[in-house]
Design an enzyme around this catalytic site. Structure first.
Site, PDB file in Angstrom:
ATOM      1  N   LEU A 151       0.915  -1.269   0.018  1.00 42.33           N
ATOM      2  CA  LEU A 151       0.031   0.273  -0.119  1.00 42.33           C
ATOM      3  C   LEU A 151       0.934   1.249  -0.143  1.00 42.33           C
ATOM      4  CD1 LEU A 151      -2.682  -0.716   2.554  1.00 42.33           C
ATOM      5  CD2 LEU A 151      -2.792  -1.121   0.085  1.00 42.33           C
ATOM      6  N   ASP A 152       0.459   2.198  -0.769  1.00 43.53           N
ATOM      7  CA  ASP A 152       1.142   3.497  -0.703  1.00 43.53           C
ATOM      8  C   ASP A 152       1.392   3.940   0.674  1.00 43.53           C
ATOM      9  OD1 ASP A 152       2.024   6.089  -2.364  1.00 43.53           O
ATOM     10  OD2 ASP A 152       0.723   6.837  -0.905  1.00 43.53           O
ATOM     11  N   LYS A 153       2.398   4.577   1.055  1.00 41.45           N
ATOM     12  CA  LYS A 153       2.836   5.042   2.361  1.00 41.45           C
ATOM     13  C   LYS A 153       1.448   5.747   3.186  1.00 41.45           C
ATOM     14  CE  LYS A 153       6.037   8.132   5.152  1.00 41.45           C
ATOM     15  NZ  LYS A 153       7.193   9.111   4.864  1.00 41.45           N
ATOM     16  N   GLN A 298      -4.012  11.522   0.819  1.00 43.40           N
ATOM     17  CA  GLN A 298      -5.063  11.072   0.047  1.00 43.40           C
ATOM     18  C   GLN A 298      -6.053  10.501   1.046  1.00 43.40           C
ATOM     19  OE1 GLN A 298      -2.084  10.172  -0.580  1.00 43.40           O
ATOM     20  NE2 GLN A 298      -1.752   7.565  -0.647  1.00 43.40           N
TER      21      GLN A 298
END
Length: 336
Positions: A151-153, A298
């Site tokens: 997963l993105d940071k 985000q």
């Protein structure tokens, strides 16, 4: 592992060095022509760099080594030197499930999956090394032990890591054949139309900025996202217009880098707080809600992960609610 299917939602790494050479040959296999133009790089290394989107001709990203070379100025972006072996760090982990073969955690926003340039420690790998020690699968390599997908940071949510090589191989096969249930919750600026549907495009590195991904007309890889607007917030500014914001459930049918972020942005409903793909400004009430909550990432949460245990064959499914920052933002949006 080199299969991009298994490394979704990861920020493209910056290049450490860019090599340039002009190639005047045509009709020769591209990887062969590159190997002659860049003698310090092996053909195998160049093929890997092509697959990573790190080779450009006159600014256009190239991905196929078997294609024929064409005359032009070629640039090869070399990635940074791999970091040193990560060290165990005792960090808080929200463990949802654990056995001898795998571990499932609810990753917080702000924690990278593994060490990378700019994030040498404090990652999920560091935490897993402290918790699981030598039992962590080594297939992911020295810097990424146990990591099957990412997963993105700044994306929160459910992740699985392998503690045995057999589990790593089994999980990798499930991801490669899309036999994994993955649903994310996103809070978006406006809402995609129609309110339910499938986004089916090709995604690859942007030709304008290789740190970003983009929907491409040609090249890239097939990317499919099923989405459903669960709730809208705020009245449209005009009749037939879009609401001010929405809560959208996105189910991945493929796993490309930044897939949901790119797809929702392409539908004119970028994820709130997204610093890369959130083009345009939200309506003033939405901006005020973002400021009050202090959300600077985000608003994306990996809510559901379901799969068949690669060793026991037991069906497993995990679901978590969005974390406090997204929950607080949704409460404020509901008052618009």
């Amino acid at each position: 592992m080199s299969d991009p299917e298994l490394i979704d939602d990861e920020d493209p790494a910056p290049a450490a060095e860019t090599l340039e050479a002009r190639i005047d040959l045509s009709g020769v296999r591209l990887d062969k022509a590159l190997a002659e133009a860049f003698p310090d790089l092996s053909r195998a290394r160049l093929q890997a760099l092509l697959a990573e989107g790190a080779v450009r001709r006159d600014g256009v990203v190239l991905t196929g080594g078997s294609a024929k070379a064409q005359p032009g100025l070629y640039r090869v972006d070399l990635p940074p030197v791999a970091p040193a072996a990560p060290q165990p760090q005792v960090l808080p982990l929200a463990v949802l499930y654990e056995d001898a073969d795998l571990i499932v955690i609810d990753k917080p926003a702000g924690m990278a999956a593994h060490p990378a340039p700019g994030t040498p420690d404090g990652t999920l790998v560091n935490a897993l090394l402290a918790r699981c020690g030598d039992s962590l699968s080594g297939i992911g390599g020295v810097a990424r032990p146990g990591i099957v997908h990412r997963l993105d940071k700044d994306t929160s949510g459910v992740m699985v890591a392998a503690k045995s090589d057999r589990a790593h191989q089994g999980l990798s096969a499930l991801f490669a054949t899309h036999d994994i249930e993955r649903t994310y919750i996103a809070l978006t600026r406006g809402a995609p139309t129609p309110l339910q549907g499938r986004i089916e495009t090709r995604i690859g590195r942007s030709t304008a900025d290789r740190k970003k991904m983009a929907v491409l007309k040609t090249g890239g890889r097939e990317a499919i996202t099923d989405y459903r607007v669960q709730r809208t917030f705020g009245e449209p500014a005009r009749a037939g217009g879009a609401p001010l914001a929405a809560r959208v459930a996105c189910t991945l049918q493929t796993g490309r880098t930044h897939q949901i972020r790119v797809h929702l942005s392409s539908k004119g409903a970028p994820i709130l707080g997204d610093p890369v793909y959130g083009s345009g400004s939200p309506a003033p009430p939405v901006r005020a809600a973002l400021a009050e909550v202090g959300l600077t990432r985000q608003a994306l949460h990996a809510a559901v992960l379901g799969f068949v245990h690669p060793i026991t064959g037991a069906p497993l499914r995990f679901e978590t609610d969005p974390p406090a920052d997204m929950a607080a933002l949704e409460i404020l949006l509901s008052t618009l």
